[in-house]
Design a protein around this motif. Structure first.
Motif, short mmCIF file in Angstrom:
data_model
loop_
_atom_site.label_atom_id
_atom_site.label_comp_id
_atom_site.label_asym_id
_atom_site.label_seq_id
_atom_site.Cartn_x
_atom_site.Cartn_y
_atom_site.Cartn_z
N LEU A 111 19.55 70.75 97.74
CA LEU A 111 18.40 71.35 97.08
C LEU A 111 17.66 72.30 98.00
O LEU A 111 17.37 73.44 97.63
N SER A 112 17.35 71.85 99.21
CA SER A 112 16.56 72.69 100.13
C SER A 112 17.35 73.92 100.57
O SER A 112 16.78 75.01 100.73
N LEU A 113 18.67 73.78 100.74
CA LEU A 113 19.49 74.94 101.11
C LEU A 113 19.60 75.92 99.94
O LEU A 113 19.52 77.14 100.13
N GLU A 119 16.39 60.41 89.23
CA GLU A 119 16.33 59.62 88.00
C GLU A 119 16.01 60.49 86.78
O GLU A 119 16.66 60.38 85.74
N THR A 120 15.03 61.37 86.92
CA THR A 120 14.61 62.23 85.81
C THR A 120 15.72 63.19 85.40
O THR A 120 16.00 63.38 84.21
N ILE A 121 16.37 63.77 86.39
CA ILE A 121 17.43 64.75 86.13
C ILE A 121 18.64 64.10 85.46
O ILE A 121 19.21 64.65 84.50
N THR A 122 19.04 62.93 85.96
CA THR A 122 20.24 62.29 85.40
C THR A 122 20.00 61.73 84.00
O THR A 122 20.96 61.57 83.24
N LYS A 123 18.75 61.45 83.66
CA LYS A 123 18.45 60.97 82.31
C LYS A 123 18.49 62.10 81.29
O LYS A 123 18.78 61.88 80.12
N ARG A 124 18.21 63.33 81.76
CA ARG A 124 18.18 64.48 80.84
C ARG A 124 18.93 65.65 81.45
O ARG A 124 18.35 66.70 81.77
N PRO A 125 20.23 65.53 81.64
CA PRO A 125 21.00 66.58 82.32
C PRO A 125 20.99 67.92 81.59
O PRO A 125 21.05 68.97 82.24
N ALA A 126 20.91 67.90 80.27
CA ALA A 126 20.91 69.17 79.52
C ALA A 126 19.65 69.98 79.81
O ALA A 126 19.68 71.21 79.71
N ARG A 127 18.57 69.29 80.14
CA ARG A 127 17.32 69.98 80.43
C ARG A 127 17.30 70.54 81.85
O ARG A 127 16.59 71.49 82.13
N PHE A 128 18.12 69.96 82.74
CA PHE A 128 18.12 70.37 84.14
C PHE A 128 19.56 70.64 84.61
O PHE A 128 20.06 69.96 85.51
N PRO A 129 20.24 71.61 84.01
CA PRO A 129 21.67 71.82 84.34
C PRO A 129 21.92 72.18 85.81
O PRO A 129 22.88 71.69 86.40
N LEU A 130 21.07 73.04 86.39
CA LEU A 130 21.27 73.42 87.79
C LEU A 130 21.01 72.23 88.71
O LEU A 130 21.82 71.92 89.60
N LEU A 131 19.89 71.58 88.51
CA LEU A 131 19.54 70.45 89.37
C LEU A 131 20.53 69.30 89.20
O LEU A 131 20.84 68.59 90.15
N HIS A 132 21.03 69.13 87.98
CA HIS A 132 21.99 68.05 87.74
C HIS A 132 23.26 68.29 88.51
O HIS A 132 23.88 67.34 89.03
N PHE A 133 23.65 69.53 88.64
CA PHE A 133 24.87 69.86 89.37
C PHE A 133 24.72 69.60 90.86
O PHE A 133 25.69 69.36 91.57
N ILE A 134 23.48 69.66 91.34
CA ILE A 134 23.21 69.46 92.77
C ILE A 134 23.40 68.00 93.18
O ILE A 134 23.78 67.71 94.31
N ILE A 135 23.13 67.07 92.25
CA ILE A 135 23.22 65.65 92.58
C ILE A 135 24.67 65.27 92.83
O ILE A 135 25.53 65.51 91.98
N PRO A 136 24.97 64.68 93.97
CA PRO A 136 26.36 64.28 94.26
C PRO A 136 26.85 63.24 93.25
O PRO A 136 26.19 62.22 93.03
N GLU A 137 27.99 63.54 92.63
CA GLU A 137 28.57 62.63 91.63
C GLU A 137 27.49 62.13 90.68
O GLU A 137 27.27 60.93 90.53
N ALA A 138 26.80 63.07 90.05
CA ALA A 138 25.64 62.75 89.21
C ALA A 138 25.91 61.61 88.25
O ALA A 138 26.90 61.59 87.54
N GLY A 139 25.01 60.64 88.27
CA GLY A 139 25.08 59.53 87.35
C GLY A 139 25.90 58.35 87.84
O GLY A 139 25.92 57.30 87.22
N LYS A 140 26.59 58.51 88.99
CA LYS A 140 27.44 57.43 89.48
C LYS A 140 26.76 56.78 90.69
O LYS A 140 26.99 57.17 91.84
N PHE A 141 25.92 55.81 90.40
CA PHE A 141 25.12 55.22 91.47
C PHE A 141 25.45 53.75 91.72
O PHE A 141 24.59 52.99 92.09
#
Length: 352
Positions: free
Chosen positions: A122-124, A230-252
């Motif tokens: 995110l910061s990069l 948590e917010t991004i993974t619950k609503r990935p359609a609302r945050f497509p860019l940020l969701h892509f940044i999360i490593p293996e999004a949703g697999k915790f």
């Protein structure tokens, strides 16, 4: 008498374990050690928020702080490295947590595998967007890890939007994410961002700038990152860019690598004893893996390892004794093995 937020967390952990574990169990928890004992203690005593919250903490620091607590009359020694809170310590802790409660979204156990990498990406990404829209491509990256740089290069190559529209979308998603909860303070995070002609603050600098005690700032920073994930993974359609940044999004499901291999073999139908032979591991190690799986995967069926009658007896015994030490539970269910007790507590302990 004042206490840092780290000291309050240590006191809270001592209160929760109530003399049933040594002070070093807290050291392993805060450092994020993935041993079977630490993993089970995290769940058994409901200390999920603090797992790996302070990975650089040392044994000496824990010992020094416990010594301070004892001198201040906040704790008393039972024997060796076992302590419990005094009434004075409980009152102080309750009062401090009324003023500064444990942050709502802090969940080190669930997110420790992805938090650091999410922050790096995110910061990069923000730094790159800020410099590109200001036509300054020759900046020094805020993170130097090759895998993070390669990830961002590949990520940007897949984007169809130009740098201006990409930056606008990122800004909108960040704003929407922060505005979704008015209890959080985005400044805790934003003050750390590096961009065009702007150098982000270090953890210590940010704490000083915001007038926050250093360890409280660290916990607040982690809380904000966990809130975002948590917010991004619950609503990935609302945050497509940020969701892509999360490593293996949703697999915790934070299984250790060895437990993952055992889980894969269990799913293939291989019995526990054969897994131990195939993997050249002790049976007790495979049992540790099964307990870890039960702790983290709520749909995992433990009935092949503990029959329903024994499960019921263990839960009833656990409800009768105030201690979470296995030997006290086993005294009421002598026909149950320690593995069976651990497995039942792993599966249903949070519900008690």
């Amino acid at each position: 008498m004042t206490a840092t937020y780290l000291e309050l967390i240590i006191l809270y952990c001592l209160k929760k374990i109530n003399g049933e574990r040594t002070i070093y169990s807290i050291y392993h928890l805060l450092k994020g050690k993935k041993s079977s004992q630490t993993i089970q203690d995290t769940h058994l005593f409901q200390l999920h928020p603090f797992f790996q919250a302070f990975p650089s903490i040392t044994r000496i620091e824990i010992e020094e702080k416990v010594g301070k607590f004892e001198r201040d009359g906040w704790i008393e020694k039972m024997n060796d490295q076992y302590f419990f809170l005094t009434e004075k310590g409980r009152d102080m802790l309750d009062e401090e947590f009324r003023r500064k409660p444990v942050p709502e979204f802090l969940n080190g156990w669930k997110y420790h595998n992805v938090t650091e990498l999410f922050w790096e990406r995110l910061s990069l990404f923000i730094q790159v967007c800020s410099n590109l829209i200001n036509r300054k491509p020759d900046f020094v990256p805020v993170h130097k890890k090759k895998e993070t740089l390669v990830w961002l290069k590949n990520f940007l190559a897949k984007q169809e939007k130009d740098r201006f529209h990409l930056s606008e979308q990122l800004y909108k998603e960040l704003t929407d994410c922060f505005e979704a909860n008015h209890q959080i303070d985005p400044a805790i995070l934003v003050i750390r961002f590096t961009g065009y002609n702007r150098i982000g603050l270090t953890e210590n600098q940010a704490a000083e700038k915001l007038g926050m005690e250093q360890t409280y700032y660290r916990v607040s920073f982690l809380n904000l990152l966990h809130y975002m994930i948590e917010t991004i993974t619950k609503r990935p359609a609302r945050f497509p860019l940020l969701h892509f940044i999360i490593p293996e999004a949703g697999k915790f499901v934070p299984l250790t690598n060895s437990a993952k291999k055992t889980y894969e073999l269990l799913n293939s139908g291989m019995p526990m004893e054969k897994i131990a032979r195939v993997r050249n591991l002790k049976k007790s190690t495979i049992e540790d893996h099964i307990v870890e799986i039960a702790l983290n995967m709520k749909d995992f069926d433990i009935s092949p390892y503990v029959d329903q009658s024994t499960q019921k007896n263990i839960l009833e015994a656990s409800g009768k004794v105030s201690s979470k030490q296995l030997k006290h539970i086993r005294a009421h269910v002598e026909n149950a093995s320690y593995f069976e007790i651990r497995l039942v507590l792993a599966k249903y302990g949070d519900q008690q």
